[in-house]
Design a protein around this motif. Structure first.
Motif, PDB file in Angstrom:
ATOM      1  N   PRO A  69       0.836  -1.206   0.000  1.00 17.30           N
ATOM      2  CA  PRO A  69       0.000   0.000   0.000  1.00 17.30           C
ATOM      3  C   PRO A  69       0.869   1.252   0.000  1.00 17.30           C
ATOM      4  N   LYS A  70       0.404   2.264  -0.703  1.00 16.89           N
ATOM      5  CA  LYS A  70       1.112   3.538  -0.777  1.00 16.89           C
ATOM      6  C   LYS A  70       0.162   4.631  -0.311  1.00 16.89           C
ATOM      7  N   THR A  71       0.652   5.462   0.623  1.00 13.12           N
ATOM      8  CA  THR A  71      -0.187   6.503   1.217  1.00 13.12           C
ATOM      9  C   THR A  71       0.334   7.866   0.809  1.00 13.12           C
ATOM     10  N   TYR A  72      -0.605   8.740   0.426  1.00 17.38           N
ATOM     11  CA  TYR A  72      -0.270  10.074  -0.079  1.00 17.38           C
ATOM     12  C   TYR A  72      -1.049  11.137   0.681  1.00 17.38           C
ATOM     13  N   TRP A  73      -0.407  12.273   0.908  1.00 14.99           N
ATOM     14  CA  TRP A  73      -1.102  13.485   1.307  1.00 14.99           C
ATOM     15  C   TRP A  73      -1.310  14.297   0.042  1.00 14.99           C
ATOM     16  N   VAL A  74      -2.568  14.677  -0.193  1.00 15.78           N
ATOM     17  CA  VAL A  74      -2.936  15.290  -1.466  1.00 15.78           C
ATOM     18  C   VAL A  74      -3.637  16.620  -1.215  1.00 15.78           C
ATOM     19  N   GLN A  75      -3.044  17.689  -1.684  1.00 13.89           N
ATOM     20  CA  GLN A  75      -3.708  18.995  -1.630  1.00 13.89           C
ATOM     21  C   GLN A  75      -4.513  19.158  -2.902  1.00 13.89           C
ATOM     22  N   ILE A  76      -5.808  19.375  -2.739  1.00 16.83           N
ATOM     23  CA  ILE A  76      -6.701  19.464  -3.890  1.00 16.83           C
ATOM     24  C   ILE A  76      -7.310  20.854  -3.985  1.00 16.83           C
ATOM     25  N   GLU A  77      -7.738  21.188  -5.177  1.00 14.51           N
ATOM     26  CA  GLU A  77      -8.426  22.452  -5.418  1.00 14.51           C
ATOM     27  C   GLU A  77      -9.921  22.181  -5.406  1.00 14.51           C
ATOM     28  N   GLY A  78     -10.640  22.883  -4.533  1.00 19.56           N
ATOM     29  CA  GLY A  78     -12.077  22.686  -4.447  1.00 19.56           C
ATOM     30  C   GLY A  78     -12.489  22.023  -3.152  1.00 19.56           C
ATOM     31  N   GLU A  79     -13.796  21.875  -2.968  1.00 16.00           N
ATOM     32  CA  GLU A  79     -14.384  21.317  -1.748  1.00 16.00           C
ATOM     33  C   GLU A  79     -14.741  19.850  -1.979  1.00 16.00           C
ATOM     34  N   PRO A  80     -14.134  18.926  -1.228  1.00 14.47           N
ATOM     35  CA  PRO A  80     -14.445  17.505  -1.443  1.00 14.47           C
ATOM     36  C   PRO A  80     -15.761  17.123  -0.767  1.00 14.47           C
ATOM     37  N   ASN A  81     -16.816  16.934  -1.558  1.00 13.95           N
ATOM     38  CA  ASN A  81     -18.086  16.530  -0.961  1.00 13.95           C
ATOM     39  C   ASN A  81     -18.124  15.011  -0.812  1.00 13.95           C
ATOM     40  N   GLU A  82     -19.153  14.513  -0.141  1.00 14.38           N
ATOM     41  CA  GLU A  82     -19.230  13.083   0.152  1.00 14.38           C
ATOM     42  C   GLU A  82     -19.343  12.241  -1.121  1.00 14.38           C
ATOM     43  N   SER A  83     -19.995  12.786  -2.137  1.00 13.09           N
ATOM     44  CA  SER A  83     -20.128  12.046  -3.386  1.00 13.09           C
ATOM     45  C   SER A  83     -18.763  11.818  -4.035  1.00 13.09           C
ATOM     46  N   ALA A  84     -17.910  12.852  -4.038  1.00 10.49           N
ATOM     47  CA  ALA A  84     -16.573  12.719  -4.618  1.00 10.49           C
ATOM     48  C   ALA A  84     -15.723  11.752  -3.807  1.00 10.49           C
ATOM     49  N   CYS A 124     -10.373  32.820  -4.821  1.00  8.43           N
ATOM     50  CA  CYS A 124     -11.785  32.475  -4.919  1.00  8.43           C
ATOM     51  C   CYS A 124     -12.039  30.972  -4.851  1.00  8.43           C
ATOM     52  N   ILE A 125     -10.981  30.152  -4.865  1.00  7.22           N
ATOM     53  CA  ILE A 125     -11.159  28.696  -4.831  1.00  7.22           C
ATOM     54  C   ILE A 125     -10.405  28.123  -3.637  1.00  7.22           C
ATOM     55  N   PRO A 126     -11.130  27.500  -2.696  1.00  8.20           N
ATOM     56  CA  PRO A 126     -10.447  26.946  -1.516  1.00  8.20           C
ATOM     57  C   PRO A 126      -9.656  25.687  -1.867  1.00  8.20           C
ATOM     58  N   THR A 127      -8.699  25.368  -1.028  1.00  9.71           N
ATOM     59  CA  THR A 127      -7.988  24.104  -1.170  1.00  9.71           C
ATOM     60  C   THR A 127      -8.173  23.286   0.111  1.00  9.71           C
ATOM     61  N   HIS A 128      -8.083  21.983  -0.041  1.00 10.46           N
ATOM     62  CA  HIS A 128      -8.210  21.060   1.085  1.00 10.46           C
ATOM     63  C   HIS A 128      -7.190  19.944   0.920  1.00 10.46           C
ATOM     64  N   TRP A 129      -7.028  19.158   1.984  1.00 14.06           N
ATOM     65  CA  TRP A 129      -6.097  18.033   1.963  1.00 14.06           C
ATOM     66  C   TRP A 129      -6.847  16.727   2.176  1.00 14.06           C
ATOM     67  N   LEU A 130      -6.409  15.705   1.456  1.00 14.49           N
ATOM     68  CA  LEU A 130      -6.907  14.352   1.635  1.00 14.49           C
ATOM     69  C   LEU A 130      -5.725  13.424   1.916  1.00 14.49           C
ATOM     70  N   GLU A 131      -5.995  12.340   2.620  1.00 14.63           N
ATOM     71  CA  GLU A 131      -5.041  11.241   2.709  1.00 14.63           C
ATOM     72  C   GLU A 131      -5.617  10.090   1.892  1.00 14.63           C
ATOM     73  N   ILE A 132      -4.858   9.624   0.916  1.00 16.00           N
ATOM     74  CA  ILE A 132      -5.316   8.568   0.014  1.00 16.00           C
ATOM     75  C   ILE A 132      -4.321   7.416   0.066  1.00 16.00           C
ATOM     76  N   THR A 133      -4.828   6.209   0.303  1.00 15.41           N
ATOM     77  CA  THR A 133      -3.995   5.006   0.298  1.00 15.41           C
ATOM     78  C   THR A 133      -4.464   4.089  -0.817  1.00 15.41           C
ATOM     79  N   LEU A 134      -3.514   3.734  -1.693  1.00 18.67           N
ATOM     80  CA  LEU A 134      -3.799   2.882  -2.848  1.00 18.67           C
ATOM     81  C   LEU A 134      -3.121   1.530  -2.690  1.00 18.67           C
ATOM     82  N   GLN A 135      -3.710   0.517  -3.320  1.00 18.34           N
ATOM     83  CA  GLN A 135      -3.103  -0.811  -3.388  1.00 18.34           C
ATOM     84  C   GLN A 135      -2.587  -1.103  -4.794  1.00 18.34           C
TER      85      GLN A 135
END
Length: 198
Positions: A69-84, A124-135
């Motif tokens: 497994p590989k784990t990443y910290w990802v800064q994204i542009e926009g608001e991550p809603n539950e659907s995404a 005008c566009i917020p950024t957020h962070w996600l932690e994503i782990t891939l196999q």
């Protein structure tokens, strides 16, 4: 007994030791003969890269069959809603097929080293962070996944590969671990971070 080197690859450094175009490479960071990376990180991605002089160890770490497994910290542009977030967790269909399910969670701003040059911010566009782990490890997979759900990746830091983590290494620093095969335990006789001086 095998030697493994954990390197924090900085932004805009190639995951190889030579480049005909004169870009920064691993040779600018670590001066250990006959070592090779176990896998790659994109030129514009940062974070953990594993290197060794043991071809069998490199194969065990990097081959998809072993599913590290590989784990990443990802800064994204926009608001991550539950659907995404659900789409990323379930797997999205890219041009090379559906991705495997991923572990995805929102992340507070992580304690990451400054990047040079810094990420361009748009007021005008917020950024957020996600932690994503891939196999799995397809080419530019995280960037393509987040773009697919409308959340372009601005910054990507790999923080772990299997049991190995950055653990405070700053960009350009590395440390050495010694692995005793076939046992799964490992020792680290010298865990001091080092920065190669040219």
């Amino acid at each position: 007994m095998s030697s493994l080197y954990l390197l924090h690859k900085p932004y805009r450094v190639l995951s190889q030791f030579r480049d005909r175009e004169g870009r920064s490479t691993l040779a600018d960071l670590i001066d250990i003969p006959n070592i090779y990376p176990a896998g790659r990180l994109d030129y514009e991605s940062e974070g953990l890269l594993l290197l060794s002089d043991d071809g069998e160890l490199i194969h065990r770490i990097s081959h998809p069959r072993h599913k590290q497994p590989k784990t990443y910290w990802v800064q994204i542009e926009g608001e991550p809603n539950e659907s995404a977030l659900k789409a990323l967790r379930d797997g999205v269909v890219l041009n090379d097929g559906r991705t495997r399910p991923a572990k995805v969670r929102r992340l507070d701003i992580p304690d990451a080293a400054e990047r040079y040059p810094p990420v361009r911010q748009r007021q005008c566009i917020p950024t957020h962070w996600l932690e994503i782990t891939l196999q799995e490890g397809r080419n530019r997979q995280v960037r393509r996944m987040t773009a697919h759900v409308g959340l372009p990746t601005l910054r990507l830091i790999r923080v772990a590969i299997g049991p190995w983590r950055l653990d405070g290494l700053q960009p350009g620093e590395w440390r050495h671990d010694t692995l005793h095969a076939p046992a799964k335990t490992r020792t680290a006789p010298d865990r001091r971070a080092r920065r190669f001086q040219r």
